[in-house]
Motif scaffolding. Structure first.
Motif, PDB file in Angstrom:
ATOM      1  N   ALA A   1       0.826  -1.210   0.000  1.00 44.65           N
ATOM      2  CA  ALA A   1       0.000   0.000   0.000  1.00 44.65           C
ATOM      3  C   ALA A   1       0.859   1.259   0.000  1.00 44.65           C
ATOM      4  N   TYR A   2       1.847   1.280   0.900  1.00 42.53           N
ATOM      5  CA  TYR A   2       2.621   2.528   0.990  1.00 42.53           C
ATOM      6  C   TYR A   2       3.586   2.692  -0.174  1.00 42.53           C
ATOM      7  N   THR A   3       3.976   1.570  -0.800  1.00 42.18           N
ATOM      8  CA  THR A   3       4.811   1.710  -1.990  1.00 42.18           C
ATOM      9  C   THR A   3       3.998   2.313  -3.132  1.00 42.18           C
ATOM     10  N   VAL A   4       2.761   1.840  -3.283  1.00 38.77           N
ATOM     11  CA  VAL A   4       1.873   2.462  -4.272  1.00 38.77           C
ATOM     12  C   VAL A   4       1.746   3.957  -3.957  1.00 38.77           C
ATOM     13  N   GLY A   5       1.573   4.244  -2.673  1.00 40.53           N
ATOM     14  CA  GLY A   5       1.446   5.645  -2.249  1.00 40.53           C
ATOM     15  C   GLY A   5       2.636   6.484  -2.680  1.00 40.53           C
ATOM     16  N   LEU A   6       3.829   5.958  -2.422  1.00 35.49           N
ATOM     17  CA  LEU A   6       5.038   6.699  -2.812  1.00 35.49           C
ATOM     18  C   LEU A   6       5.038   6.972  -4.307  1.00 35.49           C
ATOM     19  N   LEU A   7       4.709   5.933  -5.073  1.00 39.98           N
ATOM     20  CA  LEU A   7       4.780   6.061  -6.528  1.00 39.98           C
ATOM     21  C   LEU A   7       3.774   7.085  -7.058  1.00 39.98           C
ATOM     22  N   VAL A   8       2.563   7.072  -6.497  1.00 43.69           N
ATOM     23  CA  VAL A   8       1.550   8.006  -7.000  1.00 43.69           C
ATOM     24  C   VAL A   8       1.947   9.448  -6.646  1.00 43.69           C
ATOM     25  N   TYR A   9       2.408   9.662  -5.400  1.00 40.72           N
ATOM     26  CA  TYR A   9       2.872  11.009  -5.052  1.00 40.72           C
ATOM     27  C   TYR A   9       4.023  11.441  -5.953  1.00 40.72           C
ATOM     28  N   PHE A  10       4.931  10.483  -6.220  1.00 39.77           N
ATOM     29  CA  PHE A  10       6.062  10.814  -7.068  1.00 39.77           C
ATOM     30  C   PHE A  10       5.591  11.212  -8.468  1.00 39.77           C
ATOM     31  N   ALA A  11       4.607  10.442  -8.994  1.00 45.02           N
ATOM     32  CA  ALA A  11       4.111  10.732 -10.347  1.00 45.02           C
ATOM     33  C   ALA A  11       3.530  12.143 -10.398  1.00 45.02           C
ATOM     34  N   ILE A  12       2.738  12.515  -9.370  1.00 37.76           N
ATOM     35  CA  ILE A  12       2.145  13.853  -9.350  1.00 37.76           C
ATOM     36  C   ILE A  12       3.247  14.913  -9.288  1.00 37.76           C
ATOM     37  N   ALA A  13       4.192  14.696  -8.364  1.00 34.54           N
ATOM     38  CA  ALA A  13       5.257  15.681  -8.182  1.00 34.54           C
ATOM     39  C   ALA A  13       6.085  15.819  -9.458  1.00 34.54           C
ATOM     40  N   TYR A  14       6.344  14.681 -10.119  1.00 35.38           N
ATOM     41  CA  TYR A  14       7.182  14.746 -11.304  1.00 35.38           C
ATOM     42  C   TYR A  14       6.469  15.461 -12.447  1.00 35.38           C
ATOM     43  N   ALA A  15       5.161  15.193 -12.585  1.00 36.36           N
ATOM     44  CA  ALA A  15       4.388  15.883 -13.630  1.00 36.36           C
ATOM     45  C   ALA A  15       4.430  17.395 -13.385  1.00 36.36           C
TER      46      ALA A  15
END
Lengths: 259, 244
Positions: free
Chosen positions: B190-204
């Motif tokens: 769950a928290y790995t998915v969380g990291l990835l989604v936050y990262f995707a938003i931040a990177y965009a």
């Protein structure tokens, strides 16, 4: 029109300027007649540039009065006290004074043309078409008609300085201040800038105050030279006279060092 | 693992809602922060002490207090006497983020304006431009590209800071990551998915900000234009060519 026949274009009355404990100008009195071309010479730190900066309101004098066409500019005497003149009134005098800087100071966010028309349109309220036509004339005059739409960052130093001259002239100043305008240029670019200034000196009757190390230029263009030392004028004469037979010992020393 | 993925897929629409709330917080907070930054930043350079001192106090207060406490304060304290102001949780989040990051960004605005060479101020004064004209047409266009990289940093921090909104009952991305953890009972997943989604938003957001930064720099004659970058044509030489 102010009565320029009787009133000097510029008058300094007992002007003093200090930066901390350092006294740059000390009770300075001098005046410049309309149409005069006055060169200020002297060792660095002698207060030449400060005089130009005071006239452009980039610095504030600590004592004394500065008058333009006989009208107090930054301060006036009221009831025996020296008081600052409000910005609105200063502005009316300031727009008749133009300045060209050592570092050009073009606006990098604007094209060459935009640099020149910005103030005429937004400060003086000149219609845009008229301002553009005027700017194009001036660019022609400084030999840069083809750079009209260029970015300033694409120009050489000499070209930037000629644009800066055109920008100052676009305000149709009565007084033009030239602050070491060739000092930041590569030697091979100096000639073009001086040629433009010579041309302005010959074809207009703008009052000029020039701070320069180009003694040959000073000799050709100016009709009066003021030698500064220690915040005071120590000698003043026609260029031919001061450059060939300076009287004051400090002037002799200074000219020996720079010529 | 495949079970986890199935649960993730089932939760995806709700995760999408969470992302939407996070983006609302981000955009709302960023717009408010920008506004606060310019007001406080410009006031911070004012000549009169009556503007400078209050600006200083507000900046120091919002920089110096915890974002979590600020959000809680807006959410739990404001409805109490003597305020009786009940704010929507989203509004609480946006206001807290806007004030907190706006205080940091005010320092960016102030510093960037101060970093514009004095020669530019002097040239504008010599042309008799008034203070507002000078700022708007000469100084701010040159301060703006200096602000951009620092704004990018703050925006990324703001995205991540928005996760605190979960604690004032907002169903943002962070909240749904919690749901995912409960559903899968797999904390790591769950928290790995969380990291990835936050990262995707931040990177965009970083990409968008980089584009804006390139445009701002090009506007002051530095670097290629955005069009040149997007076309992938070679950048033109941006050093001054010396033509005598």
């Amino acid at each position: 029109m102010p009565d320029t026949a009787t009133k000097p274009a510029i008058q300094f009355q007992g002007v003093g300027k200090r930066f901390g404990d350092n006294v740059v100008l000390d009770g300075l009195d001098f005046s410049v007649a309309a149409g005069d071309r006055v060169t200020l010479i002297g060792p660095s730190g002698s207060g030449k540039t400060t005089i130009l900066r005071l006239l452009m309101t980039l610095e504030e004098a600590n004592d004394g009065l500065i008058l333009v066409d006989g009208v107090p500019y930054t301060h006036e005497m009221r009831g025996g006290k020296r008081v600052a003149i409000p910005e609105k009134r200063r502005s009316l005098v300031r727009r008749r004074v133009g300045m060209v800087f050592q570092q050009f100071n073009l606006f990098p966010n604007m094209s060459v043309l935009e640099n020149i028309i910005e103030a005429p349109i937004h400060v003086l309220g000149v219609p845009k078409a008229e301002a553009i036509a005027k700017a194009e004339d001036l660019l022609e005059k400084v030999g840069l008609a083809d750079k009209r739409d260029a970015r300033c960052t694409q120009l050489s130093g000499g070209q930037q300085q000629r644009v800066a001259i055109a920008r100052a002239l676009a305000m149709e100043p009565e007084i033009l201040l030239l602050d070491e305008v060739t000092s930041a240029l590569d030697p091979e670019l100096v000639a073009d800038v001086l040629a433009v200034l010579r041309n302005i000196a010959e074809t207009t009757d703008i009052t000029m105050l020039i701070v320069t190390h180009e003694m040959q230029f000073a000799r050709e263009v100016s009709n009066r030279v003021l030698m500064f030392d220690g915040g005071k004028i120590i000698e003043e004469a026609h260029p031919e006279e001061i450059f060939t037979s300076p009287k004051h010992e400090r002037t002799q020393e200074f000219l020996r060092a720079v010529l | 693992m495949s079970d986890n993925l199935q649960i993730l897929v089932d939760l995806l629409p709700r995760l999408g809602e969470g992302v939407l709330v996070t983006l609302e917080l981000t955009v709302g907070g960023a717009v408010l922060a920008l506004l606060v930054a310019f007001v406080l930043g410009l006031a911070g350079r004012a000549r009169t002490r009556w503007a400078r001192v209050p600006s200083r106090v507000v900046v120091e207060f919002f920089r110096g207090t915890s974002l979590v406490v600020q959000i809680f304060w807006l959410y739990y304290v404001l409805p109490l006497p003597p305020f009786y102001v009940e704010l929507d949780p989203l509004a609480c989040g946006i206001i807290a983020l806007g004030l907190n990051y706006g205080a940091y960004a005010a320092e960016v605005v102030r510093g960037s304006i101060n970093a514009v060479p004095t020669g530019q101020w002097e040239a504008a004064t010599a042309l008799d431009m008034g203070p507002v004209h000078r700022l708007r047409r000469v100084i701010l266009p040159q301060a703006w590209p200096l602000m951009m990289p620092l704004f990018t940093n703050l925006l990324i921090q703001l995205v991540k800071g928005s996760a605190l909104a979960t604690y004032v009952s907002l169903h943002d991305l962070n909240f749904f990551i919690g749901e995912l953890r409960k559903g899968t009972t797999e904390t790591v997943f769950a928290y790995t998915v969380g990291l990835l989604v936050y990262f995707a938003i931040a990177y965009a957001l970083t990409l968008v900000m980089n584009a804006l930064e390139a445009r701002a720099k090009n506007n002051v004659g530095q670097g290629p234009s955005l069009r040149e970058i997007l076309r992938l044509t070679p950048a033109r030489v941006d050093t001054a060519e010396v033509r005598p």
